[in-house]
Design a protein around this motif. Structure first.
Motif, PDB file in Angstrom:
ATOM      1  N   SER A 196     -46.884  85.033 -48.265  1.00 34.31           N
ATOM      2  CA  SER A 196     -46.246  85.695 -49.594  1.00 34.31           C
ATOM      3  C   SER A 196     -47.302  86.662 -50.311  1.00 34.31           C
ATOM      4  O   SER A 196     -48.516  86.743 -50.096  1.00 34.31           O
ATOM      5  CB  SER A 196     -45.845  84.607 -50.563  1.00 34.31           C
ATOM      6  N   ASP A 197     -46.579  87.553 -50.987  1.00 40.04           N
ATOM      7  CA  ASP A 197     -47.167  88.501 -51.976  1.00 40.04           C
ATOM      8  C   ASP A 197     -47.219  88.022 -53.318  1.00 40.04           C
ATOM      9  O   ASP A 197     -48.251  88.377 -53.967  1.00 40.04           O
ATOM     10  CB  ASP A 197     -46.523  89.765 -51.631  1.00 40.04           C
TER      11      ASP A 197
ATOM     12  N   TYR B 141     -55.250  82.573 -51.243  1.00 37.74           N
ATOM     13  CA  TYR B 141     -54.702  83.390 -49.988  1.00 37.74           C
ATOM     14  C   TYR B 141     -54.055  84.683 -50.440  1.00 37.74           C
ATOM     15  O   TYR B 141     -53.349  85.500 -49.428  1.00 37.74           O
ATOM     16  CB  TYR B 141     -53.276  82.433 -49.372  1.00 37.74           C
ATOM     17  N   GLY B 142     -54.617  85.170 -51.371  1.00 38.21           N
ATOM     18  CA  GLY B 142     -54.101  86.726 -51.698  1.00 38.21           C
ATOM     19  C   GLY B 142     -52.522  86.842 -52.240  1.00 38.21           C
ATOM     20  O   GLY B 142     -52.079  88.309 -52.035  1.00 38.21           O
ATOM     21  N   SER B 143     -51.896  85.921 -52.583  1.00 40.73           N
ATOM     22  CA  SER B 143     -50.787  86.057 -53.271  1.00 40.73           C
ATOM     23  C   SER B 143     -50.857  85.732 -54.702  1.00 40.73           C
ATOM     24  O   SER B 143     -51.310  84.792 -55.344  1.00 40.73           O
ATOM     25  CB  SER B 143     -49.890  84.802 -52.843  1.00 40.73           C
ATOM     26  N   LEU B 144     -50.163  86.774 -55.650  1.00 38.48           N
ATOM     27  CA  LEU B 144     -50.721  86.949 -56.983  1.00 38.48           C
ATOM     28  C   LEU B 144     -49.302  85.725 -57.723  1.00 38.48           C
ATOM     29  O   LEU B 144     -48.253  85.948 -57.596  1.00 38.48           O
ATOM     30  CB  LEU B 144     -50.282  88.197 -57.563  1.00 38.48           C
ATOM     31  N   PRO B 145     -49.968  85.059 -58.588  1.00 33.89           N
ATOM     32  CA  PRO B 145     -49.098  84.052 -59.246  1.00 33.89           C
ATOM     33  C   PRO B 145     -48.492  84.630 -60.434  1.00 33.89           C
ATOM     34  O   PRO B 145     -49.129  85.518 -61.297  1.00 33.89           O
ATOM     35  CB  PRO B 145     -50.159  82.800 -59.444  1.00 33.89           C
ATOM     36  N   ILE B 146     -47.242  84.168 -60.633  1.00 27.09           N
ATOM     37  CA  ILE B 146     -46.564  84.370 -61.920  1.00 27.09           C
ATOM     38  C   ILE B 146     -46.162  83.198 -62.570  1.00 27.09           C
ATOM     39  O   ILE B 146     -45.359  82.295 -62.277  1.00 27.09           O
ATOM     40  CB  ILE B 146     -45.073  85.162 -61.475  1.00 27.09           C
ATOM     41  N   VAL B 147     -46.878  82.886 -63.758  1.00 26.84           N
ATOM     42  CA  VAL B 147     -46.820  81.417 -64.423  1.00 26.84           C
ATOM     43  C   VAL B 147     -46.563  81.481 -65.762  1.00 26.84           C
ATOM     44  O   VAL B 147     -46.795  82.465 -66.450  1.00 26.84           O
ATOM     45  CB  VAL B 147     -48.250  80.799 -64.047  1.00 26.84           C
TER      46      VAL B 147
ATOM     47  N   PHE C  55     -43.296  93.535 -60.311  1.00 24.92           N
ATOM     48  CA  PHE C  55     -42.773  94.483 -59.159  1.00 24.92           C
ATOM     49  C   PHE C  55     -42.973  95.729 -59.449  1.00 24.92           C
ATOM     50  O   PHE C  55     -43.475  96.739 -58.624  1.00 24.92           O
ATOM     51  CB  PHE C  55     -41.347  94.200 -58.939  1.00 24.92           C
ATOM     52  N   ASP C  56     -43.115  96.282 -60.718  1.00 23.01           N
ATOM     53  CA  ASP C  56     -43.411  97.571 -61.264  1.00 23.01           C
ATOM     54  C   ASP C  56     -44.745  97.917 -60.366  1.00 23.01           C
ATOM     55  O   ASP C  56     -45.244  98.964 -60.026  1.00 23.01           O
ATOM     56  CB  ASP C  56     -43.361  97.675 -62.741  1.00 23.01           C
ATOM     57  N   LEU C  57     -45.934  96.881 -60.815  1.00 21.58           N
ATOM     58  CA  LEU C  57     -47.245  97.344 -60.055  1.00 21.58           C
ATOM     59  C   LEU C  57     -47.046  97.185 -58.662  1.00 21.58           C
ATOM     60  O   LEU C  57     -47.936  98.000 -58.109  1.00 21.58           O
ATOM     61  CB  LEU C  57     -48.174  96.085 -60.637  1.00 21.58           C
TER      62      LEU C  57
ATOM     63  N   ASP D 292     -53.948  96.020 -55.475  1.00 21.83           N
ATOM     64  CA  ASP D 292     -54.846  95.597 -54.541  1.00 21.83           C
ATOM     65  C   ASP D 292     -55.978  95.125 -55.205  1.00 21.83           C
ATOM     66  O   ASP D 292     -56.655  94.191 -54.712  1.00 21.83           O
ATOM     67  CB  ASP D 292     -55.018  96.627 -53.496  1.00 21.83           C
ATOM     68  N   LYS D 293     -56.406  95.899 -56.220  1.00 16.81           N
ATOM     69  CA  LYS D 293     -57.673  95.354 -57.190  1.00 16.81           C
ATOM     70  C   LYS D 293     -57.426  93.697 -57.335  1.00 16.81           C
ATOM     71  O   LYS D 293     -58.239  93.012 -57.699  1.00 16.81           O
ATOM     72  CB  LYS D 293     -57.660  96.220 -58.123  1.00 16.81           C
TER      73      LYS D 293
END
Length: 496
Positions: free
Chosen positions: A384-385, A406-412, A455-457, A466-467
């Protein structure tokens, strides 16, 4: 220092959620630590469930007891094995076939076992008898009993006020960890005789809670120290919104209440070594995530393989923000992304589950699965992304920690352990620290705004995206940090 870690579940022997992960990994991590000049001797005590009978032979049974259970006695055996991952850790199983050799741990076919109160009363009594047996027969003196959630909370009552004159229990300290205050073990008074204790304990300052017998109150009131699984949750449960009726009591015992953030046991959750994923990777080979993602798209027949993958792995529980997701399906279906939701069933929400699936099925980019699949959970996290965790409340949460690792950014939703672990991206000011996206108001608008920003980012500022991924993967929420905090509290307990 001798410690018993006592839980109703512990991975890899049994697990329904985060409790199993933490209770299973704490003894393993503690066993490699020092306490002063000596090593910590941490043992695990859990019920023997059906799936673990394959681990046994007759030589493993070290003793048996006749446990008082109301007006009868029940034969209960103690089984001892070496932990398969660390031979320095002893595992004691409480073996009672009628009580624990079942297809489920707490429930079956979506229904809780009607005798759960009795099952964990028996378990708690057996733990006490085990401690006494080891003291008398093996000269083993316990220092700390670390108990977890309502299923073990009665152990505090038995140690502190019922068997407190037993030499084996003299000076034994009790730590009680609350993993989720919403689950309290409150039962009708009809079960009280099974406790085999005086009715003098059925008072507000002990076990009585609005006319019910409350197991969790025994742990909160009688334990020497109480912990929760994140600092923010320890504060939140002292307020009315998240206190579940126990907030005043928790304010009263706040002098012994601490919040320690759960950590990840690297042996189980690490993209470099994860046995469930074919293409292992690290921070320097993160492009391999796409291979895992594309394999999932093929396996689950999802279109647009170039789209990012958004996942959620959770109990199907209203705590987890399901209402926000349900009412945001129109917006979710409009994103250039694929969404995979992996849920474990909840038979109390059957009608909502049907509506949830029906609405999700209207969109081609949404897949909803109801199954417990450890392998798929790992592969979804790895592929996942972004990861959704819009929980109404969250004592700690581990999935947001796994996702970052695992490199998946959370939305919380910024509550409890989510608030303590995910650093919000609020444009340029936070780019060097941010590890995900948070929203403060529990509302559809705030949730959708957080997704819009993510999603915009992703699509319009890949360098910043990526940062943030690198920031997330570099966060250290390892169990080792958790262990060091617990050891500080153990030392404090023993020097009181």
């Amino acid at each position: 220092m001798n410690i018993f870690m006592v839980s109703s579940e512990a991975y890899p022997f049994s697990k329904t959620g985060g409790l199993g992960d933490i209770a299973g990994s704490l003894p393993l991590a503690l066993s490699s630590c020092q306490f002063g000049s000596s090593k910590i001797n941490a043992s695990l005590v859990i019920p023997l469930y059906k799936q673990n009978y394959k681990l046994l032979n007759k030589k493993n049974i070290i003793t048996e007891f006749e446990i008082e259970y109301g007006k009868e006695t029940i034969k209960t055996e103690i089984v001892k094995i070496k932990h398969p991952e660390n031979e320095n850790v002893d595992v004691y199983f409480i073996k009672q076939e009628h009580m624990f050799k079942r297809n489920g741990i707490y429930s079956e076919n979506g229904n809780d076992y009607s005798d759960n109160a009795g099952r964990f009363i028996l378990f708690s009594k057996a733990v006490i008898q085990l401690i006494i047996y080891l003291y008398k027969n093996e000269k083993f003196k316990l220092d700390i009993v670390h108990i977890h959630d309502w299923q073990t909370a009665l152990i505090a009552l038995y140690i502190k006020e019922v068997y407190n004159e037993e030499a084996a229990l003299e000076n034994v300290k009790v730590m009680f960890t609350i993993h989720n205050l919403a689950y309290q073990g409150n039962f009708p008074t009809s079960i009280y005789p099974l406790l085999n204790v005086s009715w003098k304990f059925f008072i507000h300052s002990r076990l009585e809670f609005y006319g019910h017998v409350s197991f969790i109150k025994a742990g909160i009131i009688l334990a020497d120290m109480v912990t929760t699984v994140s600092p923010s949750y320890a504060i939140e449960i002292q307020g009315e919104e998240f206190g579940c009726g126990m907030n005043d009591l928790l304010v009263d015992i706040s002098h012994k209440l601490y919040g320690i953030l759960n950590g990840v046991y690297d042996n189980s959750w690490d993209p470099k070594t994860d046995r469930y994923i074919k293409n292992n990777y690290d921070i320097n080979s993160i492009e391999k995530k796409k291979l895992i993602r594309n394999a999932l798209y093929k396996e689950l027949n999802l279109p647009n393989k170039n789209y990012p993958l958004v996942t959620m792995i959770s109990r199907f529980d209203t705590q987890k923000g399901l209402d926000l997701i349900y009412h945001s399906f129109f917006e979710i279906s409009s994103y250039n992304a694929n969404f995979i939701f992996l849920f474990s069933k909840n038979n109390y929400l059957k009608d909502f589950e049907k509506d949830f699936i029906d609405r999700a099925n209207r969109a081609k980019n949404i897949k909803v699965l109801f199954t417990f699949d450890e392998s798929l959970a790992h592969r979804l996290t790895a592929g996942s992304d972004m990861y959704l965790m819009p929980s109404r409340f969250e004592p700690c949460g581990l999935n947001q920690i796994y996702s970052m690792k695992y490199g998946s950014l959370p939305i919380v939703h910024a509550v409890g352990g989510l608030k303590d672990t995910v650093i919000n991206y609020n444009r340029n000011k936070s780019v060097n620290k941010a590890s995900g996206f948070t929203f403060n108001d529990y509302s559809i608008k705030s949730f959708v705004n957080a997704m819009d920003l993510a999603f915009d980012l992703y699509y319009n500022n890949k360098s910043v995206w990526d940062k943030l991924v690198l920031n997330a993967m570099n966060k250290d929420y390892s169990l080792q940090k958790t262990i060091l905090e617990y050891i500080k509290l153990y030392k404090k307990l023993l020097t009181k």
